[in-house]
Every structure is written in structure tokens, then in C-alpha cells.
Design a protein around this motif. Structure first.
Motif, PDB file in Angstrom:
ATOM      1  N   LYS A 161      -0.925 -64.121  83.743  1.00  0.00           N
ATOM      2  CA  LYS A 161       0.150 -63.239  83.264  1.00  0.00           C
ATOM      3  C   LYS A 161       0.100 -61.894  83.990  1.00  0.00           C
ATOM      4  CE  LYS A 161       1.392 -63.207  78.913  1.00  0.00           C
ATOM      5  NZ  LYS A 161       1.407 -62.980  77.459  1.00  0.00           N
ATOM      6  N   GLN A 162      -1.089 -61.329  84.144  1.00  0.00           N
ATOM      7  CA  GLN A 162      -1.229 -60.051  84.845  1.00  0.00           C
ATOM      8  C   GLN A 162      -0.773 -60.171  86.296  1.00  0.00           C
ATOM      9  OE1 GLN A 162      -5.318 -58.923  84.422  1.00  0.00           O
ATOM     10  NE2 GLN A 162      -5.125 -58.481  82.242  1.00  0.00           N
ATOM     11  N   MET A 163      -1.124 -61.285  86.920  1.00  0.00           N
ATOM     12  CA  MET A 163      -0.727 -61.491  88.301  1.00  0.00           C
ATOM     13  C   MET A 163       0.798 -61.615  88.401  1.00  0.00           C
ATOM     14  SD  MET A 163       0.394 -63.741  90.762  1.00  0.00           S
ATOM     15  CE  MET A 163       0.557 -64.972  89.527  1.00  0.00           C
ATOM     16  N   GLU A 164       1.418 -62.315  87.471  1.00  0.00           N
ATOM     17  CA  GLU A 164       2.879 -62.435  87.473  1.00  0.00           C
ATOM     18  C   GLU A 164       3.531 -61.064  87.326  1.00  0.00           C
ATOM     19  OE1 GLU A 164       3.567 -65.234  84.250  1.00  0.00           O
ATOM     20  OE2 GLU A 164       4.559 -66.545  85.700  1.00  0.00           O
ATOM     21  N   GLN A 165       3.012 -60.272  86.405  1.00  0.00           N
ATOM     22  CA  GLN A 165       3.570 -58.940  86.190  1.00  0.00           C
ATOM     23  C   GLN A 165       3.417 -58.094  87.453  1.00  0.00           C
ATOM     24  OE1 GLN A 165       1.397 -57.771  82.701  1.00  0.00           O
ATOM     25  NE2 GLN A 165       2.868 -58.698  81.304  1.00  0.00           N
ATOM     26  N   HIS A 166       2.291 -58.234  88.113  1.00  0.00           N
ATOM     27  CA  HIS A 166       2.068 -57.480  89.351  1.00  0.00           C
ATOM     28  C   HIS A 166       3.014 -57.954  90.449  1.00  0.00           C
ATOM     29  CE1 HIS A 166       0.047 -55.374  92.594  1.00  0.00           C
ATOM     30  NE2 HIS A 166       0.000 -56.521  93.252  1.00  0.00           N
ATOM     31  N   ARG A 167       3.103 -59.271  90.633  1.00  0.00           N
ATOM     32  CA  ARG A 167       3.930 -59.817  91.713  1.00  0.00           C
ATOM     33  C   ARG A 167       5.414 -59.586  91.485  1.00  0.00           C
ATOM     34  NH1 ARG A 167       3.096 -63.603  95.721  1.00  0.00           N
ATOM     35  NH2 ARG A 167       5.110 -64.458  95.203  1.00  0.00           N
ATOM     36  N   PHE A 168       5.877 -59.768  90.250  1.00  0.00           N
ATOM     37  CA  PHE A 168       7.307 -59.710  89.989  1.00  0.00           C
ATOM     38  C   PHE A 168       7.746 -58.389  89.376  1.00  0.00           C
ATOM     39  CE2 PHE A 168       6.272 -64.293  89.727  1.00  0.00           C
ATOM     40  CZ  PHE A 168       6.925 -64.672  90.886  1.00  0.00           C
ATOM     41  N   GLY A 169       6.819 -57.665  88.780  1.00  0.00           N
ATOM     42  CA  GLY A 169       7.165 -56.419  88.110  1.00  0.00           C
ATOM     43  C   GLY A 169       7.634 -55.335  89.056  1.00  0.00           C
ATOM     44  N   HIS A 170       7.068 -55.288  90.254  1.00  0.00           N
ATOM     45  CA  HIS A 170       7.446 -54.227  91.185  1.00  0.00           C
ATOM     46  C   HIS A 170       8.815 -54.448  91.802  1.00  0.00           C
ATOM     47  CE1 HIS A 170       5.730 -57.177  93.982  1.00  0.00           C
ATOM     48  NE2 HIS A 170       6.435 -56.581  94.923  1.00  0.00           N
ATOM     49  N   ARG A 171       9.411 -55.579  91.531  1.00  0.00           N
ATOM     50  CA  ARG A 171      10.752 -55.860  92.053  1.00  0.00           C
ATOM     51  C   ARG A 171      11.798 -55.769  90.949  1.00  0.00           C
ATOM     52  NH1 ARG A 171       9.098 -61.302  95.058  1.00  0.00           N
ATOM     53  NH2 ARG A 171       7.422 -60.439  96.274  1.00  0.00           N
ATOM     54  N   GLY A 172      11.500 -55.064  89.907  1.00  0.00           N
ATOM     55  CA  GLY A 172      12.469 -54.936  88.825  1.00  0.00           C
ATOM     56  C   GLY A 172      12.292 -55.972  87.744  1.00  0.00           C
TER      57      GLY A 172
END
Length: 165
Positions: free
Chosen positions: A144-155
Motif C-alpha cells: 500500500k505504501q509503495m502504491e501511494q508513493h508510485r501513484f500519489g505523486h501523479r495526483g
């Protein structure tokens, strides 16, 4: 169905990166304006990956009995080395292709990606089954943390289970 497949592809690919502690490589093959990673870049990438693998290993508190499953998992989800990846056509070659040829090229790319995804999914399921419920929670949290990191910075990742209506 396509949207679900796309989300599944993105999710499991992301899991592979999280479990391996990888980030997507921006420059992997010899297209125009791109170059193969330098030995220094490869070494830096390998160092980061090793640190993240060690952190996940430590956070999961892998037992000696689980170590073979861990080693098998790590071996199965290694990234495809740049030298083993098919070369992308140059801009000139791409421009010469007809629409059906381009679509065939894209279809082959997706088939290879789906095959890699299926292999990694099987590896994750096999390893996940060897974990205790507590370890599974830790593994889920890392993902979950990795998903937030990967996709979170793109909005943010749209359409996911946590997406706002």
C-alpha cells in the motif's frame, strides 16, 4: 473488463516493484533520446534494490523456515535485464509501419507484459501463502505504501478502492 485488467496489471506490477524495492527505469533501451543504463546507474539501482529488499525482509521477520520461500520469491520477481528486453522500433521504423502493424506491435508488447505479470502474480501468491497472518499484514502495508508513493505523486490513483467518488 479492460479497466479491471489494466488495474490488475498496474497493481501487480507495482507489487513487484515494492517487493523488490524497485522504481521504474526511465531509460532502458536504445530508442532515440534514450540510452541503456550506465554501469554506475545499474550499480546504484542494485544498491537501492538490495536495501529495500533487506528492509522488507527485516520488517517481515522472515524465519529460517521461510528463508527458502523468500529466496525463491526474490528470484522469481527479478526485473527483466535491459539486455533481454526486445528493442523498441526507432521513430523512423515506427513511422513506416501501417496502423495494423503498429497494433500488432502493441499487442505483442501487452502479451509479454501480461505473461510477466502472470509469473509475478504466481510468485507473490506462493510467497504470501508462506507468511503468517501478521507477516501478510506487513506485506500488504508495504504494498500500500509503495502504491501511494508510485501513484500519489501523479495526483493519485484513480479508480482504485480508496478513490473518492
Amino acid at each position: 473488463m479492460f479497466k479491471l485488467r489494466k488495474q490488475l496489471l498496474i497493481g501487480v506490477t507495482a507489487l513487484s516493484f515494492a517487493a523488490m524495492g524497485m522504481t521504474a527505469q526511465a531509460q532502458v533501451d536504445g530508442g532515440p533520446g534514450r540510452h541503456a543504463p550506465t554501469p554506475e546507474q545499474q550499480a546504484k539501482f542494485a544498491e537501492k534494490m538490495a536495501k529495500r529488499q533487506a528492509k522488507l525482509h527485516d520488517d517481515l521477520k522472515i524465519t529460517s523456515a521461510q528463508e527458502p520461500a523468500w529466496q525463491t520469491f526474490i528470484g522469481k520477481i527479478k526485473p527483466v535485464p535491459p539486455t533481454d528486453k526486445p528493442q523498441r522500433p526507432s521513430k523512423e521504423e515506427w513511422a513506416k509501419q501501417t496502423a495494423p502493424e503498429r497494433m500488432e506491435h502493441k499487442m505483442e508488447f501487452l502479451k509479454r507484459a501480461e505473461s510477466r505479470l502472470a509469473d509475478r502474480t504466481a510468485a507473490v501468491k506462493e510467497f504470501y501463502a508462506a507468511l503468517t497472518p501478521v507477516q501478510q499484514k506487513v506485506f500488504d502495508d508495504h504494498f500500500k505504501q509503495m502504491e501511494q508513493h508510485r501513484f500519489g505523486h501523479r495526483g493519485g490513483h484513480r479508480g482504485g478502492p480508496d478513490a473518492a467518488p
